[in-house]
Enzyme design. Structure first.
Site, PDB file in Angstrom:
ATOM      1  N   GLN A 113       0.846  -1.195   0.000  1.00  0.00           N
ATOM      2  CA  GLN A 113       0.000   0.000   0.000  1.00  0.00           C
ATOM      3  C   GLN A 113       0.882   1.245   0.000  1.00  0.00           C
ATOM      4  O   GLN A 113       1.947   1.243   0.601  1.00  0.00           O
ATOM      5  CB  GLN A 113      -0.882   0.010   1.267  1.00  0.00           C
ATOM      6  CG  GLN A 113      -1.833   1.196   1.352  1.00  0.00           C
ATOM      7  CD  GLN A 113      -2.451   1.379   2.733  1.00  0.00           C
ATOM      8  OE1 GLN A 113      -2.190   2.347   3.442  1.00  0.00           O
ATOM      9  NE2 GLN A 113      -3.279   0.436   3.140  1.00  0.00           N
ATOM     10  N   HIS A 140       1.161   5.564   0.634  1.00  0.00           N
ATOM     11  CA  HIS A 140       0.612   6.812   1.156  1.00  0.00           C
ATOM     12  C   HIS A 140       0.929   7.923   0.167  1.00  0.00           C
ATOM     13  O   HIS A 140       2.083   8.071  -0.247  1.00  0.00           O
ATOM     14  CB  HIS A 140       1.250   7.160   2.508  1.00  0.00           C
ATOM     15  CG  HIS A 140       0.677   6.397   3.653  1.00  0.00           C
ATOM     16  ND1 HIS A 140       1.279   6.353   4.892  1.00  0.00           N
ATOM     17  CD2 HIS A 140      -0.464   5.662   3.762  1.00  0.00           C
ATOM     18  CE1 HIS A 140       0.539   5.616   5.717  1.00  0.00           C
ATOM     19  NE2 HIS A 140      -0.521   5.181   5.056  1.00  0.00           N
ATOM     20  N   GLU A 163      -3.543   5.301   0.031  1.00  0.00           N
ATOM     21  CA  GLU A 163      -4.248   6.004   1.105  1.00  0.00           C
ATOM     22  C   GLU A 163      -3.772   7.446   1.140  1.00  0.00           C
ATOM     23  O   GLU A 163      -2.583   7.722   0.973  1.00  0.00           O
ATOM     24  CB  GLU A 163      -3.954   5.340   2.457  1.00  0.00           C
ATOM     25  CG  GLU A 163      -4.622   6.045   3.638  1.00  0.00           C
ATOM     26  CD  GLU A 163      -4.303   5.416   4.990  1.00  0.00           C
ATOM     27  OE1 GLU A 163      -3.335   4.629   5.078  1.00  0.00           O
ATOM     28  OE2 GLU A 163      -5.022   5.717   5.964  1.00  0.00           O
ATOM     29  N   GLU A 193      -9.818   2.083   6.154  1.00  0.00           N
ATOM     30  CA  GLU A 193      -9.112   1.290   7.180  1.00  0.00           C
ATOM     31  C   GLU A 193      -8.941   2.071   8.475  1.00  0.00           C
ATOM     32  O   GLU A 193      -8.023   1.837   9.238  1.00  0.00           O
ATOM     33  CB  GLU A 193      -7.761   0.772   6.660  1.00  0.00           C
ATOM     34  CG  GLU A 193      -6.715   1.837   6.456  1.00  0.00           C
ATOM     35  CD  GLU A 193      -5.337   1.292   6.083  1.00  0.00           C
ATOM     36  OE1 GLU A 193      -5.188   0.104   5.809  1.00  0.00           O
ATOM     37  OE2 GLU A 193      -4.398   2.107   6.082  1.00  0.00           O
ATOM     38  N   GLN A 250      -5.103  -3.520   9.909  1.00  0.00           N
ATOM     39  CA  GLN A 250      -3.816  -2.878   9.727  1.00  0.00           C
ATOM     40  C   GLN A 250      -3.168  -2.899  11.099  1.00  0.00           C
ATOM     41  O   GLN A 250      -3.697  -2.280  12.031  1.00  0.00           O
ATOM     42  CB  GLN A 250      -4.039  -1.451   9.206  1.00  0.00           C
ATOM     43  CG  GLN A 250      -3.040  -0.420   9.704  1.00  0.00           C
ATOM     44  CD  GLN A 250      -3.303   0.983   9.185  1.00  0.00           C
ATOM     45  OE1 GLN A 250      -2.534   1.487   8.402  1.00  0.00           O
ATOM     46  NE2 GLN A 250      -4.373   1.606   9.629  1.00  0.00           N
ATOM     47  N   ASP A 272       4.980   1.584   8.289  1.00  0.00           N
ATOM     48  CA  ASP A 272       4.525   2.823   7.656  1.00  0.00           C
ATOM     49  C   ASP A 272       5.057   4.060   8.387  1.00  0.00           C
ATOM     50  O   ASP A 272       5.685   4.912   7.777  1.00  0.00           O
ATOM     51  CB  ASP A 272       2.994   2.870   7.560  1.00  0.00           C
ATOM     52  CG  ASP A 272       2.280   2.565   8.869  1.00  0.00           C
ATOM     53  OD1 ASP A 272       2.957   2.132   9.822  1.00  0.00           O
ATOM     54  OD2 ASP A 272       1.054   2.751   8.938  1.00  0.00           O
ATOM     55  N   SER A 274       1.598  -0.853   5.597  1.00  0.00           N
ATOM     56  CA  SER A 274       0.248  -0.287   5.555  1.00  0.00           C
ATOM     57  C   SER A 274       0.364   1.193   5.201  1.00  0.00           C
ATOM     58  O   SER A 274      -0.326   2.034   5.745  1.00  0.00           O
ATOM     59  CB  SER A 274      -0.496  -0.528   6.856  1.00  0.00           C
ATOM     60  OG  SER A 274       0.342  -0.371   7.963  1.00  0.00           O
TER      61      SER A 274
END
Lengths: 138, 750
Positions: free
Chosen positions: B146, B148, B175, B226, B301, B340, B367
């Site tokens: 994933q 950011h 995200e 999430e 997560q 993350d 995540s």
């Protein structure tokens, strides 16, 4: 008809027969129809039947709690957005009296036929009462 | 820490290292500052009477807290409990690493366990065993990642361009979050459009408060969520303004609109909130995970997430974080495994920690990999950011591991970035939002960071965002705008994300989409790892994509390069004779001055030879040139020369410049002086080598040539050295006798 063994993903097996909550077949949800102004946001809401099928698939895959969640979701599809948000807020700690929670559960059961969700709310009401998470009764 | 040292220069240097900017504390179990295995963690127990749990982990039903009640009612599978609780924890732990025990069998057993039982099982495992277990227990076979995507200016064109690049790089989910909550509709819209401009099927979300989040999803601006946080003690949960029941309801609310969700939890949050109740972080996290499962979330997560520096301050903290990822998989949950938030000042420590999830593979290895520079990360700084992308790609290639992304070409990146920025520009125009100018599109295309972007009128953007949120418009107007402005392909993909909502396939555990919107989940892509030769490993096209670094060059082309012309001609005039006079033989490698004309250090062979011969002449000794054809090995070239030399002394020079001073009566692999690091040799070094060889020939006392040491030479040049040596070795003629050479110097390179 649902086959004994559901084949996943549904998009590849029974895609043609999937309908939105507005009973529009998946095949009609196209860019062409959008251009013609034939589609509304409600046409992209999931049908309770699709959620029930997904719940069966989850259960068959050994995901019991996810299946229960999807069944509750199937019960909630007809509840308007604002109503759904207000129900969630009512369930947050110290937002509702015990009676408000149980009557919300009754409403879910009687108006929306949402038996499983109503059960969850009644359980919450009992627990909230036990732990002082309800507002004082009126 | 950064305290005063007592004068040791070593300690002073160590104190300045990044690792010592990190904070380390000793355990303080009474307040919950302990990663795993606190003395006050409960011992496992379970009593069931008439289908109701009457005692769990040493606590009678009457003493249950709110979370115990939820877990007892929703997360423990009573049909499995008798067998599970009766199985010794060590035996369960061994099953986790036993390749003969399939994943499903373990998931079923664990489903009957109490939180304390699960913790006791995992406490038996070392980090290595946990990694083995994670490789087997991850629920989806194919790992993913994933991203950011945020920026300081909350610039929609940059947001879209960065999202497009992230999806092109292979991230399965993107995200974003916001500085100002009211900006959420525009940011969510920008990454949705941008992500679909990069490739189809990328899921997007915007991390904001629960109610706003649900609104965004209902508008069609996000495709998953999430942010559903849970905590391991009652007061922490209440401080989070939720209960397990409200979260369970919220989970169903999202699913009722066809939207994927994932819960969030992680070690350390309870003690940070002052509510750890003296329990270890891992025990509390296990309670969280059982709430997550009980609430019917498909996944979580976890991996400490934003609290990560707290467990990492404690002994065994990183092990506890791996343990919590593992426990999520044991409960059959999808896991987006942290990595993350910024976890350390030390790159070594960050990378070492990453390996615990990266090597076994998880559903989403991070995540949130910060696909933007750290300064633009609104999640509080990424542990790995845009500047680390090539490091990540190289580590994947090194280990033949799929960490969820792959190398990309600059041209392709620029193409999708521009298209994404233009698509957002068109949508803004069509929906009457503040204009995105050509200059902004151009800047977004080529930008690295928000500082590369012009400033926007944030007040106007916020007003537009608010109007959109409150108004009747939804993602359908966005799709029409894309279509009307020639972005039909992006319109189709954004529409497909909406169509998927009425199908619901991606509500199943660990669901992601490939480029063609084929869903991949634990249902149709279940992890089947059961030891060597099974499970996922990157192969075929995927392995090609992972190894295809743009900076990797074709070694065949490097070998085939034409030699640079030099001002030297070496002519063979027959077999080399046995010398009798005072002389130094200069023995050259098979390719010297012909197939290869410069040393690895870039010195021309004509200059090298001129200096060596001049050095010999300075000592009044004559030089004789021979070419050795039978070997390309420096020592043997030198030794061949020495055997021919009238004085018994020779200099052997390989074409890449490696040089030896040899003597006839020494073993071939012994020598008088060896200069193995050719790049460190200057022309002056070669002159000194010539001089020393002549002095050895005359039997004079000689100080060895001093050469500077550069410890990075081997790292930088080993590939080039290998290729040059391959080229020289190709010229070897086995058994061929050395040839006498005549040298001619020219004014100009030939």
């Amino acid at each position: 008809m649902i086959k004994k063994r559901l084949r996943y993903p549904l998009s590849e097996t029974i895609g043609d027969s999937i309908r939105s909550r507005t009973e529009r077949p998946l095949a009609e949800l196209t860019l062409d129809n959008l251009r013609l102004g034939l589609l509304a946001p409600e046409d992209f809401l999931i049908h309770s039947e699709a959620l029930k099928l997904q719940a069966q698939i989850a259960r068959a895959g050994g995901y019991r709690q996810l299946a229960s969640n999807l069944l509750r979701a199937a019960e909630l599809v007809d509840i308007p957005n604002e109503k759904l948000l207000s129900m969630y807020n009512a369930l947050r700690p110290n937002r509702s009296t015990y009676e408000q929670l149980t009557s919300l559960a009754d409403e879910l059961q009687n108006v929306y036929n949402a038996e499983e969700t109503a059960k969850l709310l009644r359980e919450a009401a009992e627990i909230y009462k036990m732990f002082g998470l309800c507002l004082a009764g009126s | 820490m950064n305290g005063q040292t007592k004068g040791s220069k070593r300690f002073a240097r160590l104190a300045q290292r990044p690792i010592n900017k990190d904070t380390f504390i000793q355990e303080w179990p009474e307040v919950g500052l302990i990663a795993m295995d606190s003395a006050s963690d409960p011992k496992p127990s379970l009593k069931i009477v008439d289908g109701v749990i009457e005692e769990m982990d040493g606590k009678a039903r009457a003493d249950f807290d709110m979370i115990d009640h939820f877990i007892a009612r929703h997360a423990v599978d009573l049909e499995r409990s008798a067998e599970a609780m009766a199985t010794p924890s060590k035996e369960l732990a061994r099953m986790l690493v036993d390749i003969h025990v399939p994943r499903q069998e373990i998931v079923q057993l664990i489903s009957g366990c109490t939180p304390a039982k699960v913790v006791e099982v995992v406490n038996h495992l070392t980090v290595l065993e946990m990694m083995m277990a994670l490789a087997k227990m991850r629920i989806r076979r194919t790992p993913a990642n994933q991203a950011h995507v945020t920026n300081r200016k909350e610039h929609p064109a940059l947001m879209a361009a960065d999202a497009a690049e992230a999806s092109l790089r292979g991230f399965a989910e993107i995200e974003t979050t916001v500085k100002v909550a009211r900006m959420a509709p525009l940011s969510a819209m920008a990454i949705l459009i941008g992500s679909q401009a990069g490739r189809g099927g990328v899921l997007t979300q915007c991390a904001v408060e629960e109610a706003l989040n649900l609104r965004l999803a209902i508008k069609g601006l996000t495709t998953y969520s999430e942010t559903l946080s849970v905590y391991g003690t009652d007061p922490a949960f209440i401080d989070g303004d939720d209960t397990p029941w409200s979260k369970a309801f919220l989970a169903s609310a999202y699913a009722s609109r066809g939207i994927k969700i994932r819960f969030t939890s992680g070690t350390g949050s309870e003690v940070l909130m002052g509510h750890a109740q003296g329990k270890s972080m891992l025990y509390l996290e296990t309670r969280c995970l059982m709430v997550v499962k009980g609430a019917g979330s498909q996944g979580v997560q976890n991996g400490s997430i934003s609290c990560v520096a707290l467990p990492e301050s404690l002994p065994g903290g990183v092990r506890a974080i791996l343990a919590e990822n593992l426990i999520a998989t044991l409960l059959g949950l999808e896991v987006a495994s942290g990595n993350d938030a910024l976890a350390s000042h030390s790159d070594i420590r960050k990378s070492a920690k990453l390996m615990l999830q990266f090597i076994p593979g998880t559903d989403l290895v991070t995540s949130g990999y910060s696909a933007v520079p750290r300064e633009d990360n609104l999640f509080g700084g990424g542990n790995f950011d845009a500047e680390d992308l090539d490091d990540w790609n190289v580590i994947q290639r090194d280990m033949s591991i799929d960490g969820g992304i792959h190398p990309v070409r600059e041209d392709d990146v620029l193409r999708v970035r521009e298209r994404a920025a233009r698509a957002v520009q068109a949508v803004f125009q069509e929906l009457g939002f503040p204009t995105i100018t050509e200059a902004e599109v151009g800047a977004a295309t080529y930008a690295h960071a928000g500082t590369d972007m012009p400033n926007r009128d944030q007040v106007a953007d916020l007003a537009a965002a608010e109007r959109f949120l409150q108004g009747q418009q939804t993602i359908l107007e966005v799709i029409q705008a894309l279509d009307a402005h020639g972005y039909g392909d992006i319109a189709e993909r954004v529409l497909e994300m909406q169509r998927q909502r009425i199908i619901g396939d991606y509500l199943q555990p660990s669901a992601i989409f490939d480029d063609d919107f084929r869903v991949l989940s634990a249902i149709n892509d279940p992890n089947d790892y059961q030891g060597p030769g099974t499970g996922y490993r990157p192969a075929g096209k995927r392995w090609q994509a992972i190894q295809d670094l743009p900076q990797a060059v074709n070694p065949r082309e490097m070998v085939g390069e034409a030699p640079t012309p030099i001002a030297l001609r070496l002519q063979s005039i027959g077999p080399a004779a046995q010398g009798v006079d005072m002389e130094v033989v200069v023995a050259l490698g098979p390719a010297f001055g012909e197939e290869i004309t410069t040393t690895i250090g870039g010195l021309s062979h004509s200059d090298v030879l001129r200096e060596v011969m001049a050095g010999i002449a300075e000592e009044g000794v004559s030089a004789r040139l021979v070419r050795v054809l039978a070997t390309s090995d420096c020592a043997f070239i030198g030794h061949e020369g020495a055997k021919l030399s009238g004085s018994g002394v020779a200099i052997g020079i390989q074409s890449k410049g490696t040089t030896v001073i040899h003597q006839r009566d020494l073993e071939p692999l012994n020598n008088l002086e060896l200069f193995p690091q050719a790049p460190a040799l200057s022309l002056d070094s070669y002159r000194q080598i010539g001089r020393n060889a002549a002095r050895y020939a005359k039997g004079k006392a000689t100080t060895p040539v001093s050469v500077p040491v550069d410890n990075t030479v081997r790292l930088r040049l080993i590939v080039k050295a290998t290729l040059m040596h391959l080229r020289e070795t190709k010229r070897v003629v086995l058994g061929a006798l050395p040839l006498e050479l005549q040298v001619t110097w020219h004014e100009e390179p030939l």
